[in-house]
Design a protein around this motif. Structure first.
Motif, PDB file in Angstrom:
ATOM      1  N   LYS A  61     -33.522  66.127 -48.300  1.00  0.00           N
ATOM      2  CA  LYS A  61     -32.110  65.756 -48.332  1.00  0.00           C
ATOM      3  C   LYS A  61     -31.855  64.418 -47.637  1.00  0.00           C
ATOM      4  CE  LYS A  61     -30.118  70.416 -48.577  1.00  0.00           C
ATOM      5  NZ  LYS A  61     -29.084  71.316 -48.019  1.00  0.00           N
ATOM      6  N   ASP A  62     -32.698  63.441 -47.937  1.00  0.00           N
ATOM      7  CA  ASP A  62     -32.549  62.126 -47.331  1.00  0.00           C
ATOM      8  C   ASP A  62     -31.556  61.303 -48.158  1.00  0.00           C
ATOM      9  OD1 ASP A  62     -32.807  59.805 -45.919  1.00  0.00           O
ATOM     10  OD2 ASP A  62     -34.994  59.749 -45.961  1.00  0.00           O
ATOM     11  N   PHE A  63     -30.279  61.673 -48.043  1.00  0.00           N
ATOM     12  CA  PHE A  63     -29.224  61.005 -48.801  1.00  0.00           C
ATOM     13  C   PHE A  63     -27.877  61.272 -48.159  1.00  0.00           C
ATOM     14  CE2 PHE A  63     -29.831  65.200 -50.786  1.00  0.00           C
ATOM     15  CZ  PHE A  63     -28.555  65.724 -50.693  1.00  0.00           C
ATOM     16  N   SER A  64     -26.868  60.525 -48.589  1.00  0.00           N
ATOM     17  CA  SER A  64     -25.483  60.747 -48.167  1.00  0.00           C
ATOM     18  C   SER A  64     -24.549  60.516 -49.345  1.00  0.00           C
ATOM     19  CB  SER A  64     -25.088  59.799 -47.024  1.00  0.00           C
ATOM     20  OG  SER A  64     -25.765  60.105 -45.834  1.00  0.00           O
ATOM     21  N   CYS A  65     -23.432  61.219 -49.345  1.00  0.00           N
ATOM     22  CA  CYS A  65     -22.406  61.065 -50.387  1.00  0.00           C
ATOM     23  C   CYS A  65     -21.044  60.947 -49.723  1.00  0.00           C
ATOM     24  CB  CYS A  65     -22.412  62.265 -51.334  1.00  0.00           C
ATOM     25  SG  CYS A  65     -23.973  62.513 -52.202  1.00  0.00           S
ATOM     26  N   ALA A  66     -20.171  60.142 -50.336  1.00  0.00           N
ATOM     27  CA  ALA A  66     -18.881  59.897 -49.704  1.00  0.00           C
ATOM     28  C   ALA A  66     -17.825  59.498 -50.728  1.00  0.00           C
ATOM     29  CB  ALA A  66     -19.006  58.810 -48.635  1.00  0.00           C
ATOM     30  N   VAL A  67     -16.559  59.611 -50.289  1.00  0.00           N
ATOM     31  CA  VAL A  67     -15.383  59.261 -51.087  1.00  0.00           C
ATOM     32  C   VAL A  67     -14.618  58.157 -50.349  1.00  0.00           C
ATOM     33  CG1 VAL A  67     -13.221  60.106 -52.058  1.00  0.00           C
ATOM     34  CG2 VAL A  67     -15.233  61.607 -52.010  1.00  0.00           C
ATOM     35  N   PHE A  68     -14.129  57.164 -51.098  1.00  0.00           N
ATOM     36  CA  PHE A  68     -13.445  56.010 -50.514  1.00  0.00           C
ATOM     37  C   PHE A  68     -12.112  55.779 -51.225  1.00  0.00           C
ATOM     38  CE2 PHE A  68     -17.950  55.622 -50.021  1.00  0.00           C
ATOM     39  CZ  PHE A  68     -18.140  55.102 -48.759  1.00  0.00           C
ATOM     40  N   ASP A  69     -11.180  55.135 -50.506  1.00  0.00           N
ATOM     41  CA  ASP A  69      -9.913  54.780 -51.140  1.00  0.00           C
ATOM     42  C   ASP A  69     -10.070  53.465 -51.908  1.00  0.00           C
ATOM     43  OD1 ASP A  69      -9.707  52.663 -49.332  1.00  0.00           O
ATOM     44  OD2 ASP A  69      -8.232  53.645 -48.053  1.00  0.00           O
ATOM     45  N   ARG A  70      -8.973  52.967 -52.466  1.00  0.00           N
ATOM     46  CA  ARG A  70      -9.050  51.789 -53.340  1.00  0.00           C
ATOM     47  C   ARG A  70      -9.499  50.529 -52.597  1.00  0.00           C
ATOM     48  NH1 ARG A  70      -4.735  50.339 -56.658  1.00  0.00           N
ATOM     49  NH2 ARG A  70      -3.799  52.419 -56.661  1.00  0.00           N
ATOM     50  N   LYS A  71      -9.327  50.477 -51.275  1.00  0.00           N
ATOM     51  CA  LYS A  71      -9.733  49.311 -50.491  1.00  0.00           C
ATOM     52  C   LYS A  71     -11.167  49.423 -49.967  1.00  0.00           C
ATOM     53  CE  LYS A  71      -5.035  48.250 -48.911  1.00  0.00           C
ATOM     54  NZ  LYS A  71      -4.150  48.136 -47.712  1.00  0.00           N
ATOM     55  N   GLY A  72     -11.809  50.551 -50.236  1.00  0.00           N
ATOM     56  CA  GLY A  72     -13.169  50.757 -49.738  1.00  0.00           C
ATOM     57  C   GLY A  72     -13.224  51.406 -48.381  1.00  0.00           C
ATOM     58  N   ASN A  73     -12.102  51.943 -47.897  1.00  0.00           N
ATOM     59  CA  ASN A  73     -12.097  52.674 -46.630  1.00  0.00           C
ATOM     60  C   ASN A  73     -12.665  54.075 -46.839  1.00  0.00           C
ATOM     61  OD1 ASN A  73     -10.768  50.624 -45.045  1.00  0.00           O
ATOM     62  ND2 ASN A  73      -8.879  51.168 -46.122  1.00  0.00           N
TER      63      ASN A  73
END
Length: 520
Positions: free
Chosen positions: A38-50
């Motif tokens: 599990k050498d990974f990461s996942c994420a969600v960002f807003d329209r500005k990349g925050n």
């Protein structure tokens, strides 16, 4: 007006989207490094990349992945169905094996959110198998991928993918892992569109912003509980893989009301070898420490880190300049940065801060030709060790700590996938530091090669032990041992060697530091 019930609903929905992306990435990937470890990461960002929500994956990606996303948002004009890949450490990356795939989420013809995942590919070229070499330039470490569209209007750009594949030792595995990353992002896009369909774009955007403000408030409240003052700490990297000398990492942490300044200006200059960290890594390590101080269940997002200012000096080992070698900075220097920040905070929060954990990831890469298939193989793994003890008890034994959050590769999977025989995998007894509470013990792992191979090990805490706190003793240093043609060789912390069939590599990982003076 923020509805506290809806705030909790969106906190869990957004985090679950990132978690589901991770599950799909793991289950559809080809390489054991992603599938098993599990050498990974996942994420969600807003329209500005925050950063809005990140799954509980790899801490070293915490502050660096948003920098990659912002770099892409500022430089790429997206169309629906596009995805961008990059691994450039000087554009928000960490080291070259960590490849990030970023996708916009279009609603009514506009990119309103982004989803991204970062995964460690077991080989991206370079001068040694596994792309974790003892290098003196980033150009020796593998193929450098600037922000490029790997997907255009929903179609894979086969020319780009071919360029990447031809520069690696394991092209089929690389393609499989890329497809898994693309699939994970497609899942994230689908779930965010479903969320907008249920609640409206205005409502989702409103609660993304509200969650960032909520996390910022919690972080400010925590910082305010730390006594105002300036707290310093210094520790050292043992060598850079090129020259046998200590490299200083020094920090001053200034707490003032509800804000903190973390200053690394007195750290040593960048090195010839590959332990240099880009600024994104240093920022990630600092963010990890302060995020770990919060015991509330809050989303990990950009709001958490607004009260934290990180100062680095360009050209130092914690903020290196191009084209410095960086392959080990992500995995080893990041651990020492955590050690010094925790060491400084221990003077302000003695009841909350643990002694030093093993302080290394014990990176091992092995590459060669698999005699069963006749094809090249590359194996990469980090090995756990002891955690530091704390005011409430002993440190955990034989676990990954701090900037790594991976699993191990199970012995069965390792022996099935590679021409190896695992001869020993055990706890390294009594390697934790003594004290009122003992540090956790390290690990012993011995691998016998069933074919000729080249081996690279990048490790730390082989000379300078993990520190204890408040009278606790330091943990035992680790050891790297090679049995080459039955001759025992004690290797340096960082080494590269060509070995023969039947040779054995043994890694003994450090124990954690003890806490408090032992009674009696």
């Amino acid at each position: 007006m923020v509805d506290p019930v809806l705030l909790e609903v969106f906190k869990n929905k957004l985090s679950s989207i990132a978690e589901e992306m991770g599950v799909l990435l793991q289950r559809t990937s080809f390489s054991p490094n992603i599938k098993e470890r599990k050498d990974f990461s996942c994420a969600v960002f807003d329209r500005k990349g925050n950063l809005v929500a990140q799954a509980a994956h790899i801490p070293v990606h915490l502050g660096s992945m948003p920098l990659s996303v912002r770099s892409v948002v500022e430089s790429i004009k997206f169309e629906e169905g596009d995805m961008v890949a990059l691994n450039d450490p000087y554009r928000g990356g960490t080291h070259l094996p960590d490849i990030t795939v970023i996708a916009p989420v279009f609603i009514e013809g506009e990119p309103v959110f982004f989803v991204a995942n970062r995964a460690h590919h077991a080989d991206v070229g370079g001068i040694s198998s596994g792309s974790m070499p003892l290098s003196n330039s980033i150009f020796q470490e593998g193929i450098i991928i600037p922000p490029v569209k790997i997907l255009k209007k929903g179609e894979i750009d086969r020319e780009i993918l071919s360029i990447i594949k031809v520069n690696t030792r394991t092209p089929e595995e690389r393609e499989g892992d890329f497809l898994a990353q693309i699939s994970a992002n497609l899942t994230g896009i689908k779930r965010l569109k479903e969320l907008v369909g249920r609640y409206s774009l205005k409502t989702v955007s409103f609660y993304m912003d509200a969650l960032n403000k909520y996390s910022e408030k919690i972080m400010r409240n925590k910082i305010k509980q730390i006594p105002d003052g300036v707290y310093g700490f210094t520790d050292y990297m043992e060598d850079d893989g090129m020259e046998n000398k200590d490299i200083k990492i020094s920090v001053k942490v200034k707490i003032e009301n509800d804000e903190v300044v973390v200053d690394f200006s007195e750290s040593d200059r960048q090195t010839e070898g590959s332990i240099n960290a880009v600024r994104a890594i240093t920022v990630s390590a600092v963010y990890y420490v302060f995020r770990s101080l919060i015991d509330k269940d809050i989303p990990t997002n950009s709001g958490c880190f607004k009260p934290i200012k990180v100062i680095t000096k360009r050209g130092t080992v914690v903020d290196c300049s191009h084209p410095s070698a960086v392959s080990a900075g992500n995995v080893e220097t990041s651990q020492r940065i955590v050690d010094v920040v925790l060491g400084a905070l221990s003077k302000a929060l003695p009841e909350e801060i643990p002694a030093a954990s093993q302080g290394t990831m014990n990176n091992i890469t092995i590459g060669g030709i698999n005699p069963e298939t006749g094809k090249p193989f590359t194996y990469y793994e980090t090995i756990g060790g002891g955690m530091g003890a704390f005011s409430g008890g002993d440190g955990e034994s034989a676990v990954q700590s701090h900037m790594t959050n991976t699993l191990n590769t199970p012995v069965e999977a390792l022996e099935f996938e590679y021409p190896f025989l695992v001869e020993r995998y055990s706890i390294r007894k009594n390697s934790g530091g003594n004290g009122l509470f003992r540090g956790g013990d390290g690990i012993v792992r011995s691998i016998k090669l069933l074919t000729d191979a080249e081996v690279t090990v990048i490790s730390e805490r082989r000379k300078i032990p993990p520190y204890g706190l408040f009278g606790g003793e330091a943990g035992e240093v680790g050891r790297n041992i090679v049995f080459h043609r039955k001759k025992k060789i004690i290797e340096s912390p960082k080494f590269h060697r060509k070995l023969k069939k039947g040779d054995i590599i043994t890694i003994e990982t450090p124990g954690g530091g003890g806490y408090g003076k032992a009674s009696g």
